[in-house]
Design an enzyme around this catalytic site. Structure first.
Site, PDB file in Angstrom:
ATOM      1  N   ARG A   1     -16.344 -34.786 -13.479  1.00 24.23           N
ATOM      2  CA  ARG A   1     -17.165 -33.566 -14.158  1.00 24.23           C
ATOM      3  C   ARG A   1     -17.013 -32.964 -12.305  1.00 24.23           C
ATOM      4  O   ARG A   1     -16.960 -33.727 -10.953  1.00 24.23           O
ATOM      5  CB  ARG A   1     -18.729 -34.498 -13.881  1.00 24.23           C
ATOM      6  CG  ARG A   1     -19.405 -33.487 -13.465  1.00 24.23           C
ATOM      7  CD  ARG A   1     -21.190 -33.950 -13.838  1.00 24.23           C
ATOM      8  NE  ARG A   1     -21.677 -34.619 -15.306  1.00 24.23           N
ATOM      9  CZ  ARG A   1     -22.776 -35.119 -15.559  1.00 24.23           C
ATOM     10  NH1 ARG A   1     -23.505 -34.878 -14.707  1.00 24.23           N
ATOM     11  NH2 ARG A   1     -22.563 -35.993 -16.713  1.00 24.23           N
TER      12      ARG A   1
ATOM     13  N   SER B   1     -23.961 -31.629 -18.808  1.00 22.96           N
ATOM     14  CA  SER B   1     -25.571 -32.423 -19.078  1.00 22.96           C
ATOM     15  C   SER B   1     -25.950 -31.585 -18.399  1.00 22.96           C
ATOM     16  O   SER B   1     -26.223 -30.394 -18.584  1.00 22.96           O
ATOM     17  CB  SER B   1     -24.963 -33.976 -18.151  1.00 22.96           C
ATOM     18  OG  SER B   1     -26.372 -34.072 -18.720  1.00 22.96           O
TER      19      SER B   1
ATOM     20  N   ASP C   1     -32.760 -31.922 -21.991  1.00 18.55           N
ATOM     21  CA  ASP C   1     -31.615 -31.319 -20.598  1.00 18.55           C
ATOM     22  C   ASP C   1     -30.317 -30.464 -22.341  1.00 18.55           C
ATOM     23  O   ASP C   1     -30.551 -30.796 -22.640  1.00 18.55           O
ATOM     24  CB  ASP C   1     -31.162 -32.864 -20.345  1.00 18.55           C
ATOM     25  CG  ASP C   1     -30.378 -33.554 -20.514  1.00 18.55           C
ATOM     26  OD1 ASP C   1     -29.864 -33.412 -21.862  1.00 18.55           O
ATOM     27  OD2 ASP C   1     -29.424 -33.636 -19.648  1.00 18.55           O
TER      28      ASP C   1
ATOM     29  N   ASP D   1     -27.178 -31.075 -22.701  1.00 16.35           N
ATOM     30  CA  ASP D   1     -27.009 -31.362 -23.681  1.00 16.35           C
ATOM     31  C   ASP D   1     -27.621 -33.126 -24.555  1.00 16.35           C
ATOM     32  O   ASP D   1     -26.804 -33.477 -25.207  1.00 16.35           O
ATOM     33  CB  ASP D   1     -26.163 -32.238 -23.086  1.00 16.35           C
ATOM     34  CG  ASP D   1     -25.890 -33.987 -22.354  1.00 16.35           C
ATOM     35  OD1 ASP D   1     -26.837 -33.549 -21.515  1.00 16.35           O
ATOM     36  OD2 ASP D   1     -24.915 -34.644 -22.358  1.00 16.35           O
TER      37      ASP D   1
ATOM     38  N   ASP E   1     -29.113 -35.230 -23.984  1.00 16.69           N
ATOM     39  CA  ASP E   1     -29.121 -36.989 -23.652  1.00 16.69           C
ATOM     40  C   ASP E   1     -30.067 -37.085 -22.487  1.00 16.69           C
ATOM     41  O   ASP E   1     -30.345 -38.500 -22.849  1.00 16.69           O
ATOM     42  CB  ASP E   1     -27.446 -37.118 -23.659  1.00 16.69           C
ATOM     43  CG  ASP E   1     -27.223 -36.863 -22.062  1.00 16.69           C
ATOM     44  OD1 ASP E   1     -28.028 -35.680 -21.195  1.00 16.69           O
ATOM     45  OD2 ASP E   1     -26.520 -37.413 -21.714  1.00 16.69           O
ATOM     46  N   ARG E   2     -30.946 -36.316 -22.111  1.00 10.95           N
ATOM     47  CA  ARG E   2     -32.169 -37.284 -22.027  1.00 10.95           C
ATOM     48  C   ARG E   2     -33.329 -36.158 -21.382  1.00 10.95           C
ATOM     49  O   ARG E   2     -33.671 -35.081 -22.863  1.00 10.95           O
ATOM     50  CB  ARG E   2     -31.934 -36.865 -20.158  1.00 10.95           C
ATOM     51  CG  ARG E   2     -30.505 -37.386 -19.747  1.00 10.95           C
ATOM     52  CD  ARG E   2     -30.445 -37.307 -17.909  1.00 10.95           C
ATOM     53  NE  ARG E   2     -30.615 -36.081 -17.539  1.00 10.95           N
ATOM     54  CZ  ARG E   2     -31.540 -36.230 -16.359  1.00 10.95           C
ATOM     55  NH1 ARG E   2     -31.350 -36.743 -15.404  1.00 10.95           N
ATOM     56  NH2 ARG E   2     -31.195 -35.092 -16.132  1.00 10.95           N
TER      57      ARG E   2
ATOM     58  N   GLU F   1     -32.534 -45.765 -18.325  1.00 10.40           N
ATOM     59  CA  GLU F   1     -32.515 -45.493 -16.945  1.00 10.40           C
ATOM     60  C   GLU F   1     -33.432 -44.726 -16.365  1.00 10.40           C
ATOM     61  O   GLU F   1     -33.935 -43.815 -16.462  1.00 10.40           O
ATOM     62  CB  GLU F   1     -30.879 -44.887 -16.322  1.00 10.40           C
ATOM     63  CG  GLU F   1     -30.411 -43.559 -16.798  1.00 10.40           C
ATOM     64  CD  GLU F   1     -28.886 -43.626 -16.335  1.00 10.40           C
ATOM     65  OE1 GLU F   1     -28.465 -44.219 -15.643  1.00 10.40           O
ATOM     66  OE2 GLU F   1     -28.647 -42.071 -16.915  1.00 10.40           O
TER      67      GLU F   1
ATOM     68  N   SER G   1     -34.218 -41.796 -14.266  1.00  7.42           N
ATOM     69  CA  SER G   1     -33.698 -40.494 -14.695  1.00  7.42           C
ATOM     70  C   SER G   1     -33.764 -39.808 -16.153  1.00  7.42           C
ATOM     71  O   SER G   1     -32.721 -39.891 -16.654  1.00  7.42           O
ATOM     72  CB  SER G   1     -32.153 -40.381 -13.727  1.00  7.42           C
ATOM     73  OG  SER G   1     -31.106 -40.955 -13.906  1.00  7.42           O
TER      74      SER G   1
ATOM     75  N   LYS H   1     -27.465 -43.129 -23.268  1.00 10.93           N
ATOM     76  CA  LYS H   1     -28.895 -42.848 -23.510  1.00 10.93           C
ATOM     77  C   LYS H   1     -28.649 -41.649 -24.639  1.00 10.93           C
ATOM     78  O   LYS H   1     -28.296 -40.727 -25.078  1.00 10.93           O
ATOM     79  CB  LYS H   1     -29.261 -42.178 -21.920  1.00 10.93           C
ATOM     80  CG  LYS H   1     -27.934 -40.647 -21.210  1.00 10.93           C
ATOM     81  CD  LYS H   1     -28.736 -40.404 -19.849  1.00 10.93           C
ATOM     82  CE  LYS H   1     -27.840 -39.947 -19.428  1.00 10.93           C
ATOM     83  NZ  LYS H   1     -26.125 -40.400 -19.273  1.00 10.93           N
TER      84      LYS H   1
END
Length: 622
Positions: A73, A175, A332, A334, A336-337, A434, A436, A448
């Site tokens: 990243r 992300s 978010d 992408d 995944d959260r 997690e 976050s 996630k």
């Protein structure tokens, strides 16, 4: 390359001669101008060269990308340590070399490629283009590629790897990072993100084949090769069907009067979250119109990270008030959260922390398991997991209810790999997280997943509504039953790696060489674990149980008063993060005292261990 050389040999537009006097830099410049076929990024290097910007050239060309907690990243732009066409081609060539060694059936099983909607005009760089170049490298070598025909949530890639029996997959995403960034996230055949030694071995293979192969730049192969397949419809339908395995109250969902607002933060989540709500029997959530469509500039938010709280959820909260919706779910960019906010009876919004949401998810997934389990199901076979910097609330629930809890190193790659190991040994994993705001409900996806988490929290809210309860009430019930777990997490920005190293080395040599601190201000320290060095004072042999992680800094302090605090560096951003949690037994319910004690300890931790003024650390600002 130290000799003067005409760059016109490489590029007729740059008719100057040069020598920087630095052999390594001269070679790197020559390689970039020879290999890069993207006019925009090539021009960025040419301009730096023309203007004699040797320091910036060195910064861009003499360092390489490395695998962090979320793959490769970096910022988009020209240079070997940036995300761009050339570095993605190089990374994929290295991936090919490594996968060819690991899997004799690589060319039968194939490879999955997904992407989000990021892009940068100045570098002519977009997630879609990088995904096509990733596919082109593999197609040119005769590898079947499952390339999604449109943007997808990150969880679709690990899900597809398992469903299609592919050897690995890549998701092009950064992300929730700032708009300038992009990334290359790698999943192994088990559907989990890669861990060591795969990351190190892939990097070695990348370094062995940095020059682009014939056809690596040929993105037209995506359309012309018979080896390209689009898995979108099959994977989306299968994912939505599998989602129903963690739906326990579909009939109730179809009847609920609760309204939900969803924001996808200018990312990929809108369509998929709508379908997920449909799969659970809900009316579709109300989308935030200004944020529902992809926008690589994330134009309505200062920062595309829903974890930042109320300040970035402004549009969704105002829409929810207008529409009479009590719960807001935010995926978010992408998807995944997940962030969640609930309107309280006093008219204020409560934005839940990741740890608070985990308490709710843990309670819910275990309650649903208990109510729906087969008669012969054994609670001793059930597991939940969390990263070691996350709340220990699941540990408290597990202790009282009789199931197993495990913690892992930070990063979902460690959770995914461990969950796969447990499943392979016949164990049942209900939930992992997690702090976050990353949640894994069920085990269809070993990473996630914000889409599944959004619809599970909606079902939870709808169920609680039938009991005249709210999410916030239930959270208090959980803490009353299992003990209050009050946590605070924040960070400082530090753009100087030597300063970060000095801060952590001081803690390892506090009052004397190889001596950790015995106290922090007035707070006595009971135990210290340093996973960077592998030290753990609580173990009889003084060795940490968690794997050693030399590439990042992380020290955990357990205090006499029941608080656990961790200082660590971020794997994706220039941050020093701190995590502190007060873990109280159920009988200790004076939350005012607990919160005061925790805040005093955090103040002491910052002042004594991080020394922000002395070290020039920048406080987090929202």
């Amino acid at each position: 390359m130290g000799d003067r050389q005409d760059v016109g040999d490489v590029n007729s537009n740059l008719l100057i001669t040069y020598s920087t006097g630095d052999l390594q830099l001269d070679k790197a410049i020559w390689q970039w101008l020879t290999w890069d076929k993207n006019p925009k990024t090539k021009e960025q290097i040419e301009n730096l060269l023309r203007n004699g910007k040797n320091k910036e050239l060195r910064d861009r060309l003499c360092r390489r990308l490395t695998f962090g907690t979320a793959g490769l990243r970096s910022a988009m732009g020209a240079g070997f340590c940036y995300i761009n066409d050339l570095t993605v081609i190089q990374s994929t060539q290295g991936m090919y070399k490594y996968l060819e060694k690991c899997f004799p059936d690589f060319k039968q099983r194939g490879f999955v490629v997904g992407y989000d909607t990021r892009g940068q005009v100045t570098s002519s760089c977009s997630s879609l283009r990088l995904a096509k170049l990733t596919a082109a490298v593999l197609l040119a070598k005769g590898v079947p590629v499952y390339l999604f025909s449109r943007y997808v949530p990150t969880p679709f890639v690990p899900y597809a790897v398992q469903q299609l029996g592919a050897v690995a997959g890549v998701m092009i995403t950064a992300s929730h990072n700032r708009k300038e960034d992009n990334g290359y996230k790698v999943y192994w055949e088990n559907g989990a993100q890669i861990t060591s030694p795969h990351d190190k071995e892939i990097l070695k293979c990348i370094e062995e084949c940095v020059e682009p192969w014939n056809d690596s730049w040929n993105e037209n192969l995506v359309d012309s090769s018979p080896l390209t397949q689009d898995p979108l419809q099959k994977i989306c339908a299968s994912y939505m069907e599998d989602l129903k395995k963690i739906c326990y109250h579909r009939e109730l969902n179809t009847k609920t009067n609760l309204k939900f607002v969803h924001t996808s933060f200018h990312g990929v989540g809108h369509d998929y979250t709508q379908l997920a709500f449909q799969a659970f029997g809900f009316q579709p959530p109300i989308p935030v119109p200004e944020q529902k469509d992809p926008d690589p500039d994330f134009s309505t938010v200062k920062c595309p990270n829903p974890e930042e709280g109320e300040s970035v959820l402004e549009l969704s909260l105002r829409l929810a008030e207008k529409e009479g919706a009590r719960v807001v779910v935010a995926t978010d960019p992408d998807a995944d959260r997940l962030a969640v906010a609930e309107l309280q009876t006093n008219g204020r919004w409560k934005v839940f922390t990741g740890n608070e949401l985990a308490a709710l998810f843990g309670w819910w997934m275990f309650t649903c398991w208990k109510e729906n389990r087969p008669k012969d199901a054994n609670v001793k076979n059930v597991y939940m997991l969390a990263t070691t910097v996350s709340s220990k609330i699941l540990k408290a629930i597990a202790h009282k209810e009789g199931f197993h809890f495990e913690d892992t190193l930070p990063g979902f790659k460690w959770i995914g790999s461990r969950v796969k190991g447990l499943l392979d040994n016949g164990k049942e994993v209900l939930f992992a997280f997690e702090e976050s705001i990353g949640f894994m409900c069920g085990t269809s996806v070993l990473d996630k997943d914000g889409v599944s988490a959004a619809v599970v929290i909606a079902e939870m809210a709808a169920y609680l509504e039938t009991k005249s309860q709210m999410l916030a009430h239930q959270l208090t019930e959980i803490y009353t039953t299992y003990g209050y777990h009050i946590s605070r997490t924040s960070y400082f920005l530090c753009y100087d790696p030597p300063t970060i190293k000095r801060i952590f080395e001081r803690l390892r040599n506090f009052n004397a060489p190889s001596s950790y601190p015995a106290c922090c201000g007035t707070f006595s320290i009971l135990d210290i674990r340093d996973v960077t060095t592998g030290y753990d004072s609580s173990q009889p042999n003084k060795k940490a149980v968690l794997p050693v992680s030399k590439n990042s800094q992380m020290i955990t302090f357990t205090f006499q008063n029941g608080c656990v605090a961790t200082l660590r560096t971020s794997g994706t951003e220039p941050k020093i993060k701190y995590y502190a949690e007060m873990c109280a037994p159920p009988e200790q319910s004076d939350t005012v005292f607990l919160e005061e004690d925790l805040q005093n300890l955090i103040d002491a931790l910052i002042e004594n261990f991080l020394e922000p003024s002395k070290n020039g650390l920048i406080w987090r600002s929202v």
